[in-house]
Design a protein around this motif. Sequence first.
Motif, mmCIF file in Angstrom:
data_model
loop_
_atom_site.group_PDB
_atom_site.id
_atom_site.type_symbol
_atom_site.label_atom_id
_atom_site.label_comp_id
_atom_site.label_asym_id
_atom_site.label_seq_id
_atom_site.Cartn_x
_atom_site.Cartn_y
_atom_site.Cartn_z
ATOM 1 N N ILE A 164 0.815 -1.135 0.141
ATOM 2 C CA ILE A 164 -0.078 0.029 -0.143
ATOM 3 C C ILE A 164 0.973 1.107 -0.017
ATOM 4 O O ILE A 164 1.937 1.407 0.950
ATOM 5 C CB ILE A 164 -0.987 0.082 1.161
ATOM 6 C CG1 ILE A 164 -1.502 -1.194 1.241
ATOM 7 C CG2 ILE A 164 -1.718 1.249 1.427
ATOM 8 C CD1 ILE A 164 -2.333 -1.396 2.756
ATOM 9 N N ASP A 165 0.589 2.146 -1.033
ATOM 10 C CA ASP A 165 1.421 3.388 -1.080
ATOM 11 C C ASP A 165 0.522 4.617 -0.288
ATOM 12 O O ASP A 165 -0.760 4.606 -0.405
ATOM 13 C CB ASP A 165 1.700 3.788 -2.441
ATOM 14 C CG ASP A 165 2.708 3.052 -3.035
ATOM 15 O OD1 ASP A 165 3.308 2.022 -2.306
ATOM 16 O OD2 ASP A 165 3.380 3.210 -4.273
ATOM 17 N N ILE A 166 1.077 5.345 0.350
ATOM 18 C CA ILE A 166 0.678 6.616 0.904
ATOM 19 C C ILE A 166 0.602 7.569 -0.221
ATOM 20 O O ILE A 166 1.526 7.864 -0.633
ATOM 21 C CB ILE A 166 1.463 7.258 1.952
ATOM 22 C CG1 ILE A 166 1.530 6.118 3.228
ATOM 23 C CG2 ILE A 166 0.908 8.698 2.636
ATOM 24 C CD1 ILE A 166 2.467 6.515 4.241
ATOM 25 N N ILE A 167 -0.514 8.168 -0.752
ATOM 26 C CA ILE A 167 -0.580 9.083 -1.603
ATOM 27 C C ILE A 167 -1.084 10.347 -1.218
ATOM 28 O O ILE A 167 -1.164 11.537 -1.905
ATOM 29 C CB ILE A 167 -1.697 8.554 -2.799
ATOM 30 C CG1 ILE A 167 -3.195 8.424 -2.018
ATOM 31 C CG2 ILE A 167 -1.302 7.477 -3.335
ATOM 32 C CD1 ILE A 167 -4.106 7.897 -3.193
ATOM 33 N N GLU A 168 -1.409 10.725 0.116
ATOM 34 C CA GLU A 168 -2.099 11.984 0.672
ATOM 35 C C GLU A 168 -1.873 11.910 2.223
ATOM 36 O O GLU A 168 -2.033 11.017 2.695
ATOM 37 C CB GLU A 168 -3.367 12.352 0.465
ATOM 38 C CG GLU A 168 -3.725 12.693 -0.902
ATOM 39 C CD GLU A 168 -2.978 14.112 -1.223
ATOM 40 O OE1 GLU A 168 -3.081 15.127 -0.539
ATOM 41 O OE2 GLU A 168 -3.059 14.480 -2.472
ATOM 42 N N PRO A 169 -1.231 12.864 2.785
ATOM 43 C CA PRO A 169 -0.895 14.262 2.467
ATOM 44 C C PRO A 169 0.399 14.218 1.910
ATOM 45 O O PRO A 169 1.148 13.448 1.576
ATOM 46 C CB PRO A 169 -1.105 14.860 3.770
ATOM 47 C CG PRO A 169 -0.598 13.838 4.876
ATOM 48 C CD PRO A 169 -1.025 12.568 4.349
ATOM 49 N N LYS A 170 0.614 15.393 0.971
ATOM 50 C CA LYS A 170 1.596 15.624 0.327
ATOM 51 C C LYS A 170 3.064 16.030 1.104
ATOM 52 O O LYS A 170 4.119 15.987 0.565
ATOM 53 C CB LYS A 170 1.469 16.916 -0.783
ATOM 54 C CG LYS A 170 0.546 16.526 -1.748
ATOM 55 C CD LYS A 170 0.955 15.303 -2.460
ATOM 56 C CE LYS A 170 -0.267 15.316 -3.766
ATOM 57 N NZ LYS A 170 -0.053 13.809 -4.230
ATOM 58 N N SER A 171 2.911 16.167 2.637
ATOM 59 C CA SER A 171 3.968 16.506 3.436
ATOM 60 C C SER A 171 4.719 15.372 3.692
ATOM 61 O O SER A 171 6.082 15.609 4.197
ATOM 62 C CB SER A 171 3.457 17.056 4.732
ATOM 63 O OG SER A 171 2.504 16.162 5.497
ATOM 64 N N VAL B 228 7.538 2.110 5.611
ATOM 65 C CA VAL B 228 8.640 2.911 5.154
ATOM 66 C C VAL B 228 8.043 4.393 5.099
ATOM 67 O O VAL B 228 7.013 4.684 4.656
ATOM 68 C CB VAL B 228 9.469 2.497 3.983
ATOM 69 C CG1 VAL B 228 10.318 3.796 3.661
ATOM 70 C CG2 VAL B 228 9.792 1.240 4.095
ATOM 71 N N ALA B 229 8.348 5.416 6.016
ATOM 72 C CA ALA B 229 7.972 6.682 5.939
ATOM 73 C C ALA B 229 8.971 7.569 5.296
ATOM 74 O O ALA B 229 10.171 7.406 6.006
ATOM 75 C CB ALA B 229 7.474 7.203 7.286
ATOM 76 N N ILE B 230 8.807 8.535 4.407
ATOM 77 C CA ILE B 230 9.844 9.417 3.705
ATOM 78 C C ILE B 230 9.132 10.872 3.810
ATOM 79 O O ILE B 230 8.180 11.111 3.475
ATOM 80 C CB ILE B 230 9.676 9.042 2.176
ATOM 81 C CG1 ILE B 230 10.102 7.585 1.991
ATOM 82 C CG2 ILE B 230 10.691 9.973 1.479
ATOM 83 C CD1 ILE B 230 10.178 6.906 0.711
ATOM 84 N N VAL B 231 10.116 11.601 4.398
ATOM 85 C CA VAL B 231 9.729 13.043 4.799
ATOM 86 C C VAL B 231 10.824 13.960 4.296
ATOM 87 O O VAL B 231 12.020 13.731 4.613
ATOM 88 C CB VAL B 231 9.378 13.195 6.248
ATOM 89 C CG1 VAL B 231 9.131 14.675 6.573
ATOM 90 C CG2 VAL B 231 8.386 12.389 6.790
ATOM 91 N N ASN B 232 10.808 14.850 3.308
ATOM 92 C CA ASN B 232 11.756 15.403 2.666
ATOM 93 C C ASN B 232 11.904 16.985 3.138
ATOM 94 O O ASN B 232 12.919 17.596 3.453
ATOM 95 C CB ASN B 232 11.561 15.401 1.273
ATOM 96 C CG ASN B 232 11.987 14.275 0.702
ATOM 97 O OD1 ASN B 232 12.990 13.524 0.990
ATOM 98 N ND2 ASN B 232 10.984 13.441 -0.232
ATOM 99 N N ASN B 233 10.690 17.534 3.836
ATOM 100 C CA ASN B 233 10.753 18.787 4.491
ATOM 101 C C ASN B 233 11.487 18.771 5.705
ATOM 102 O O ASN B 233 11.133 18.038 6.595
ATOM 103 C CB ASN B 233 9.408 19.079 4.695
ATOM 104 C CG ASN B 233 9.068 20.646 5.108
ATOM 105 O OD1 ASN B 233 9.501 20.859 6.170
ATOM 106 N ND2 ASN B 233 8.512 21.564 4.266
ATOM 107 N N LEU B 234 12.432 19.645 6.002
ATOM 108 C CA LEU B 234 13.186 19.762 7.059
ATOM 109 C C LEU B 234 12.433 19.901 8.278
ATOM 110 O O LEU B 234 12.771 19.159 9.314
ATOM 111 C CB LEU B 234 14.198 20.988 7.064
ATOM 112 C CG LEU B 234 15.138 20.840 5.644
ATOM 113 C CD1 LEU B 234 16.110 22.177 5.727
ATOM 114 C CD2 LEU B 234 15.936 19.604 5.687
#
Length: 160
Positions: free
Chosen positions: A94-101, A125-131
């Motif tokens: 399952i992929d997370i598609i929202e929220p965009k944060s 797996v959680a990917i967060v790019n915003n500092l």
Amino acid sequence: MVYIISGIVILLAILLVIGSILPSQREFNRIAIIEAPLSTVFSTVTNIKAQEKWRNDVKQIKVIDSETWTEIPKKGTPIAFKITELVKNQLLRIDIIEPKSFNGYWVGKFESISENQTKVDFTEVAIVNNLFFKIISRLFVDLNKTMDVYIENLKSKLEK
């Protein structure tokens, strides 16, 4: 006033440095034995709408289509998901598609141990790019606890 502004600027600089050092990706894994047949465990996990009845962390699940839905948790932000891989009684991605944060994915692997026991291997797996969100997610989002609650709820549903 200068000291207050200087303090805020220094604090923001420190947060930016910390955020840039933290890795964007975090991985969480849980393995459990469920006292139920493989087909029962798999059909329970893949029956998305029915999960709002047995998961105590979910307020509502809004099904968009057979592969896409939004979970509205009792606490936190609604999250939209999409099934991107499904192998009956073996694998669910399952992929997370929202929220965009943030984005990421969840993979469930299922294996029959005996007639009435199923091994589940769940990885998120959680990917967060915003500092800024990297720091916030480290401080306030405990995906280990989220996965533990999911497995506890699944066991409560199936091990009656």
